[in-house]
Motif scaffolding. Sequence first.
Motif, mmCIF file in Angstrom:
data_model
loop_
_atom_site.group_PDB
_atom_site.id
_atom_site.type_symbol
_atom_site.label_atom_id
_atom_site.label_comp_id
_atom_site.label_asym_id
_atom_site.label_seq_id
_atom_site.Cartn_x
_atom_site.Cartn_y
_atom_site.Cartn_z
ATOM 1 N N SER A 162 -16.799 18.824 6.700
ATOM 2 C CA SER A 162 -16.270 20.128 7.079
ATOM 3 C C SER A 162 -15.743 20.060 8.500
ATOM 4 O O SER A 162 -16.286 19.326 9.340
ATOM 5 C CB SER A 162 -17.363 21.201 6.980
ATOM 6 N N THR A 203 -14.827 21.775 -3.664
ATOM 7 C CA THR A 203 -14.956 22.492 -2.400
ATOM 8 C C THR A 203 -15.858 23.704 -2.573
ATOM 9 O O THR A 203 -15.725 24.451 -3.560
ATOM 10 C CB THR A 203 -13.583 22.945 -1.874
ATOM 11 N N VAL A 208 -25.728 24.264 4.031
ATOM 12 C CA VAL A 208 -25.048 24.531 5.292
ATOM 13 C C VAL A 208 -25.880 25.494 6.119
ATOM 14 O O VAL A 208 -26.655 26.291 5.603
ATOM 15 C CB VAL A 208 -23.636 25.117 5.059
ATOM 16 N N VAL A 258 -15.632 16.857 13.248
ATOM 17 C CA VAL A 258 -15.944 16.929 11.817
ATOM 18 C C VAL A 258 -17.453 16.810 11.619
ATOM 19 O O VAL A 258 -18.112 16.011 12.295
ATOM 20 C CB VAL A 258 -15.234 15.806 11.029
ATOM 21 N N SER A 259 -18.001 17.602 10.691
ATOM 22 C CA SER A 259 -19.405 17.463 10.300
ATOM 23 C C SER A 259 -19.467 16.666 9.007
ATOM 24 O O SER A 259 -18.661 16.900 8.091
ATOM 25 C CB SER A 259 -20.040 18.841 10.100
ATOM 26 N N ILE A 289 -8.876 16.248 7.364
ATOM 27 C CA ILE A 289 -9.330 17.376 8.175
ATOM 28 C C ILE A 289 -8.678 17.376 9.555
ATOM 29 O O ILE A 289 -8.227 18.409 10.051
ATOM 30 C CB ILE A 289 -10.869 17.353 8.301
ATOM 31 N N LEU A 337 -24.993 20.467 8.108
ATOM 32 C CA LEU A 337 -24.481 20.107 6.792
ATOM 33 C C LEU A 337 -25.324 19.003 6.180
ATOM 34 O O LEU A 337 -25.640 18.014 6.838
ATOM 35 C CB LEU A 337 -23.024 19.640 6.933
ATOM 36 N N ARG A 372 -17.064 26.875 -0.158
ATOM 37 C CA ARG A 372 -16.799 27.492 1.142
ATOM 38 C C ARG A 372 -15.834 26.593 1.918
ATOM 39 O O ARG A 372 -14.771 26.268 1.436
ATOM 40 C CB ARG A 372 -18.104 27.788 1.863
ATOM 41 N N ASP A 373 -16.202 26.164 3.103
ATOM 42 C CA ASP A 373 -15.299 25.309 3.882
ATOM 43 C C ASP A 373 -15.725 23.847 3.846
ATOM 44 O O ASP A 373 -15.279 23.047 4.681
ATOM 45 C CB ASP A 373 -15.251 25.789 5.340
ATOM 46 N N VAL A 374 -16.558 23.493 2.895
ATOM 47 C CA VAL A 374 -17.065 22.119 2.784
ATOM 48 C C VAL A 374 -16.409 21.417 1.595
ATOM 49 O O VAL A 374 -16.378 21.956 0.489
ATOM 50 C CB VAL A 374 -18.594 22.107 2.606
ATOM 51 N N THR A 375 -15.886 20.220 1.840
ATOM 52 C CA THR A 375 -15.369 19.388 0.757
ATOM 53 C C THR A 375 -16.409 18.327 0.424
ATOM 54 O O THR A 375 -16.900 17.629 1.310
ATOM 55 C CB THR A 375 -14.056 18.698 1.154
#
Length: 207
Positions: A106, A5, A206, A90-91, A63, A112, A7-10
Amino acid sequence: MGEITWRDVTVAWARPSDPHGFTETDAAAMGQGQIDRLRQLSGSRAQSFLAGRALIRALVRRIRGSDEVLLFSRCARCGAEHGRPRSAGVSLSVSHAEDLVVVAASAGSIELGVDVEEEAAAGRVEGLGPMFPDGRAPDLGAWTRIEAAVKADGRGFEIDPSEVILQPHADESEPCVWSAVVPGRLRPLEVTTLGGPPGYVVSVAVG
């Protein structure tokens, strides 16, 4: 399979050659467009597609907290089902390299992009030198950062990768983050290279 992960991106990855239990029936449940796309593929490309959709399903379920995952991937230019995968709320971004598929996800709507290259591809990237102004190609890490930025921008092949400029991030507390200045954009994207699976280089951008 693994994930990391930022930031807020997996960012998750899997090897298509490994059993993943995701079948044509599962793809069909994600929308008719997904099964239409699968039936255009064969062999390793079909396996890579299924592995990628399995990752997407797992990430979107996590998510959104819902079992149902509908996916849309119609290309805005030609109408075929090979465009960027999209799902409500979701992105998403997907990248493939040899026996690996990588998905970035995310919550919400953000720009993204993810890119993966096998370390063995370094020689191929070096061969791209003539397309760059000084005749010197970026190293493999920088190339994946450029590709991730182009994907996050959304214009894809309309952007000349040689015109993307990577600059050190203004925040010195994030030494492994770059600002990607992309032609035609008012604001730069932020991009980093992650500690992905051995033998591969993975970058995510991002906006």
